[in-house]
Design a protein around this motif. Structure first.
Motif, PDB file in Angstrom:
ATOM      1  N   LEU A   1       0.794  -1.233   0.000  1.00 13.80           N
ATOM      2  CA  LEU A   1       0.000   0.000   0.000  1.00 13.80           C
ATOM      3  C   LEU A   1       0.826   1.282   0.000  1.00 13.80           C
ATOM      4  CD1 LEU A   1      -2.712  -1.198   2.524  1.00 13.80           C
ATOM      5  CD2 LEU A   1      -2.883  -1.109   0.032  1.00 13.80           C
ATOM      6  N   VAL A   2       2.152   1.166  -0.001  1.00 11.38           N
ATOM      7  CA  VAL A   2       3.001   2.370   0.024  1.00 11.38           C
ATOM      8  C   VAL A   2       2.705   3.290  -1.169  1.00 11.38           C
ATOM      9  CG1 VAL A   2       5.376   3.237  -0.050  1.00 11.38           C
ATOM     10  CG2 VAL A   2       4.777   1.343   1.483  1.00 11.38           C
ATOM     11  N   PRO A   3       2.609   2.758  -2.393  1.00  4.42           N
ATOM     12  CA  PRO A   3       2.286   3.672  -3.509  1.00  4.42           C
ATOM     13  C   PRO A   3       0.950   4.383  -3.306  1.00  4.42           C
ATOM     14  CG  PRO A   3       2.985   1.535  -4.349  1.00  4.42           C
ATOM     15  CD  PRO A   3       2.836   1.398  -2.863  1.00  4.42           C
ATOM     16  N   HIS A   4      -0.029   3.681  -2.765  1.00  7.94           N
ATOM     17  CA  HIS A   4      -1.347   4.277  -2.506  1.00  7.94           C
ATOM     18  C   HIS A   4      -1.237   5.396  -1.464  1.00  7.94           C
ATOM     19  CE1 HIS A   4      -1.930   0.196  -4.017  1.00  7.94           C
ATOM     20  NE2 HIS A   4      -3.021   0.647  -4.594  1.00  7.94           N
ATOM     21  N   MET A   5      -0.415   5.130  -0.423  1.00  5.91           N
ATOM     22  CA  MET A   5      -0.221   6.147   0.610  1.00  5.91           C
ATOM     23  C   MET A   5       0.396   7.406   0.001  1.00  5.91           C
ATOM     24  SD  MET A   5       1.230   4.233   3.996  1.00  5.91           S
ATOM     25  CE  MET A   5       1.645   2.542   3.606  1.00  5.91           C
ATOM     26  N   LEU A   6       1.407   7.212  -0.854  1.00  5.64           N
ATOM     27  CA  LEU A   6       2.107   8.364  -1.440  1.00  5.64           C
ATOM     28  C   LEU A   6       1.202   9.145  -2.379  1.00  5.64           C
ATOM     29  CD1 LEU A   6       5.633   6.829  -2.043  1.00  5.64           C
ATOM     30  CD2 LEU A   6       4.884   8.365  -0.224  1.00  5.64           C
ATOM     31  N   ILE A   7       0.480   8.438  -3.222  1.00  2.00           N
ATOM     32  CA  ILE A   7      -0.449   9.115  -4.132  1.00  2.00           C
ATOM     33  C   ILE A   7      -1.509   9.854  -3.321  1.00  2.00           C
ATOM     34  CG2 ILE A   7      -2.223   8.769  -5.902  1.00  2.00           C
ATOM     35  CD1 ILE A   7      -0.356   6.436  -6.928  1.00  2.00           C
ATOM     36  N   GLY A   8      -1.965   9.233  -2.252  1.00  2.00           N
ATOM     37  CA  GLY A   8      -2.939   9.878  -1.360  1.00  2.00           C
ATOM     38  C   GLY A   8      -2.408  11.178  -0.792  1.00  2.00           C
ATOM     39  N   ALA A   9      -1.137  11.193  -0.416  1.00  8.62           N
ATOM     40  CA  ALA A   9      -0.525  12.407   0.133  1.00  8.62           C
ATOM     41  C   ALA A   9      -0.528  13.522  -0.909  1.00  8.62           C
ATOM     42  CB  ALA A   9       0.903  12.122   0.591  1.00  8.62           C
ATOM     43  N   PHE A  10      -0.199  13.152  -2.150  1.00  7.29           N
ATOM     44  CA  PHE A  10      -0.134  14.164  -3.213  1.00  7.29           C
ATOM     45  C   PHE A  10      -1.509  14.722  -3.563  1.00  7.29           C
ATOM     46  CE2 PHE A  10       4.142  12.627  -3.832  1.00  7.29           C
ATOM     47  CZ  PHE A  10       4.813  13.767  -4.251  1.00  7.29           C
ATOM     48  N   ILE A  11      -2.527  13.908  -3.412  1.00  7.67           N
ATOM     49  CA  ILE A  11      -3.884  14.364  -3.719  1.00  7.67           C
ATOM     50  C   ILE A  11      -4.477  15.131  -2.532  1.00  7.67           C
ATOM     51  CG2 ILE A  11      -6.250  13.586  -4.182  1.00  7.67           C
ATOM     52  CD1 ILE A  11      -4.934  11.251  -5.778  1.00  7.67           C
ATOM     53  N   ALA A  12      -4.255  14.607  -1.317  1.00  2.18           N
ATOM     54  CA  ALA A  12      -4.903  15.158  -0.132  1.00  2.18           C
ATOM     55  C   ALA A  12      -4.340  16.514   0.298  1.00  2.18           C
ATOM     56  CB  ALA A  12      -4.799  14.163   1.028  1.00  2.18           C
TER      57      ALA A  12
ATOM     58  N   ILE B   1      -6.940  19.328   1.276  1.00  3.56           N
ATOM     59  CA  ILE B   1      -7.227  19.537   2.694  1.00  3.56           C
ATOM     60  C   ILE B   1      -6.574  20.809   3.226  1.00  3.56           C
ATOM     61  CG2 ILE B   1      -6.896  18.586   5.012  1.00  3.56           C
ATOM     62  CD1 ILE B   1      -7.151  15.774   3.686  1.00  3.56           C
ATOM     63  N   ASP B   2      -5.298  21.002   2.881  1.00  2.43           N
ATOM     64  CA  ASP B   2      -4.543  22.121   3.455  1.00  2.43           C
ATOM     65  C   ASP B   2      -4.420  23.315   2.514  1.00  2.43           C
ATOM     66  OD1 ASP B   2      -4.065  20.450   5.627  1.00  2.43           O
ATOM     67  OD2 ASP B   2      -2.173  19.718   4.789  1.00  2.43           O
ATOM     68  N   ASP B   3      -4.879  23.164   1.282  1.00  2.68           N
ATOM     69  CA  ASP B   3      -4.709  24.195   0.260  1.00  2.68           C
ATOM     70  C   ASP B   3      -3.234  24.600   0.156  1.00  2.68           C
ATOM     71  OD1 ASP B   3      -5.618  25.800  -1.803  1.00  2.68           O
ATOM     72  OD2 ASP B   3      -6.056  27.499  -0.485  1.00  2.68           O
ATOM     73  N   GLN B   4      -2.372  23.610   0.236  1.00  5.37           N
ATOM     74  CA  GLN B   4      -0.919  23.803   0.180  1.00  5.37           C
ATOM     75  C   GLN B   4      -0.341  22.809  -0.828  1.00  5.37           C
ATOM     76  OE1 GLN B   4       1.351  25.394   2.702  1.00  5.37           O
ATOM     77  NE2 GLN B   4      -0.428  26.570   3.330  1.00  5.37           N
ATOM     78  N   PRO B   5       0.746  23.180  -1.487  1.00  8.52           N
ATOM     79  CA  PRO B   5       1.401  22.206  -2.364  1.00  8.52           C
ATOM     80  C   PRO B   5       2.168  21.176  -1.537  1.00  8.52           C
ATOM     81  CG  PRO B   5       2.657  24.238  -2.317  1.00  8.52           C
ATOM     82  CD  PRO B   5       1.401  24.484  -1.505  1.00  8.52           C
ATOM     83  N   VAL B   6       2.411  20.021  -2.127  1.00  7.79           N
ATOM     84  CA  VAL B   6       3.268  19.024  -1.494  1.00  7.79           C
ATOM     85  C   VAL B   6       4.698  19.519  -1.644  1.00  7.79           C
ATOM     86  CG1 VAL B   6       4.099  16.647  -1.630  1.00  7.79           C
ATOM     87  CG2 VAL B   6       1.675  17.133  -1.946  1.00  7.79           C
ATOM     88  N   ASP B   7       5.413  19.579  -0.531  1.00  2.42           N
ATOM     89  CA  ASP B   7       6.814  19.983  -0.586  1.00  2.42           C
ATOM     90  C   ASP B   7       7.650  18.972   0.186  1.00  2.42           C
ATOM     91  OD1 ASP B   7       6.297  20.590   2.094  1.00  2.42           O
ATOM     92  OD2 ASP B   7       6.182  22.742   1.741  1.00  2.42           O
ATOM     93  N   LYS B   8       8.956  19.177   0.170  1.00  5.56           N
ATOM     94  CA  LYS B   8       9.849  18.212   0.811  1.00  5.56           C
ATOM     95  C   LYS B   8       9.575  18.095   2.312  1.00  5.56           C
ATOM     96  CE  LYS B   8      14.177  18.060  -0.670  1.00  5.56           C
ATOM     97  NZ  LYS B   8      15.495  18.407  -1.282  1.00  5.56           N
ATOM     98  N   ALA B   9       9.315  19.204   2.965  1.00  4.52           N
ATOM     99  CA  ALA B   9       9.064  19.180   4.414  1.00  4.52           C
ATOM    100  C   ALA B   9       7.818  18.344   4.711  1.00  4.52           C
ATOM    101  CB  ALA B   9       8.901  20.598   4.949  1.00  4.52           C
ATOM    102  N   PHE B  10       6.752  18.558   3.924  1.00  2.00           N
ATOM    103  CA  PHE B  10       5.525  17.781   4.122  1.00  2.00           C
ATOM    104  C   PHE B  10       5.786  16.298   3.880  1.00  2.00           C
ATOM    105  CE2 PHE B  10       1.828  15.640   2.277  1.00  2.00           C
ATOM    106  CZ  PHE B  10       0.930  15.747   3.326  1.00  2.00           C
ATOM    107  N   LEU B  11       6.456  15.971   2.770  1.00  2.00           N
ATOM    108  CA  LEU B  11       6.703  14.561   2.456  1.00  2.00           C
ATOM    109  C   LEU B  11       7.563  13.895   3.518  1.00  2.00           C
ATOM    110  CD1 LEU B  11       7.259  14.008  -1.360  1.00  2.00           C
ATOM    111  CD2 LEU B  11       5.392  13.228   0.088  1.00  2.00           C
ATOM    112  N   SER B  12       8.556  14.594   3.996  1.00  2.00           N
ATOM    113  CA  SER B  12       9.419  14.049   5.032  1.00  2.00           C
ATOM    114  C   SER B  12       8.606  13.745   6.299  1.00  2.00           C
ATOM    115  CB  SER B  12      10.543  15.039   5.320  1.00  2.00           C
ATOM    116  OG  SER B  12      11.474  14.461   6.185  1.00  2.00           O
ATOM    117  N   ALA B  13       7.765  14.702   6.697  1.00  2.00           N
ATOM    118  CA  ALA B  13       6.898  14.495   7.874  1.00  2.00           C
ATOM    119  C   ALA B  13       5.913  13.355   7.627  1.00  2.00           C
ATOM    120  CB  ALA B  13       6.147  15.786   8.197  1.00  2.00           C
TER     121      ALA B  13
END
Length: 190
Positions: free
Chosen positions: A151-162, A166-178
């Motif tokens: 499910l790791v790919p699903h989790m990652l794609i979910g992060a990029f979509i969500a 949800i946050d009206d923010q782009p995905v950035d390195k800090a977010f992905l790291s967290a």
């Protein structure tokens, strides 16, 4: 298809132009005529080299990936993730996200584009991620029977979509790291 007629530099120029046009007008409005005009080439050359718009777009997306993640092996899963993130920056991630948003609708209505993207972009990326995870299993960092592995790919794609939704923010390195620290690694038991 005889791709050898183009120099690597010329091929890179063409791919960059395709991606710029995609960001500007989206997939449906992108035409081979527009690519030909932007790149000062003939439509016949484009079709001879790539055969179709979906193939050209998928190859441009693939070319845009700076690193083969199967080559990343730092000796730990956390290190591999950090190395993957080091190969991009927030500006590139924002551009990539814009491209994916532009293609999301087109993929659902164009089976040829879906096939080309799966074959040339998605499957190689999934295979690379699988290899990184298999190495972590072999090193004993993750239990081999952990159901989250698939499910790791699903989790990652979910992060990029969500994130933008949800946050009206782009995905950035800090977010992905967290996100890796709080969601992906704990779910893997790493």
């Amino acid at each position: 298809m005889a791709r050898s007629r183009l120099t690597p530099e010329r091929e890179s120029e063409l791919y960059a132009a395709v991606l710029d046009l995609l960001r500007e007008v989206g997939y449906d409005a992108l035409t081979m005529d527009a690519v030909a005009a932007r790149t000062h080439s003939s439509k016949a050359t484009l079709y001879r080299q790539w055969g179709s718009k979906p193939e050209l777009v998928a190859r441009a997306m693939r070319h845009n990936k700076p690193v083969d993640i199967t080559e990343i092996d730092t000796g730990s899963l956390r290190g591999d993730i950090e190395a993957m993130l080091a190969h991009t920056d927030d500006c590139q991630m924002d551009k990539d996200a814009a491209l994916m948003r532009g293609l999301a609708h087109a993929v659902h209505t164009n089976p040829e584009l879906h096939r080309a993207l799966r074959e040339l972009l998605i499957e190689p990326e999934m295979n690379g991620l699988d290899e990184v995870l298999r190495r972590a299993v072999r090193r004993g960092e993750i239990p081999a029977d952990n159901p989250a592995l698939k499910l790791v790919p699903h989790m990652l794609i979910g992060a990029f979509i969500a994130r933008p939704l949800i946050d009206d923010q782009p995905v950035d390195k800090a977010f992905l790291s967290a996100y890796f620290d709080a969601v992906v690694l704990p779910s893997l038991g790493a």
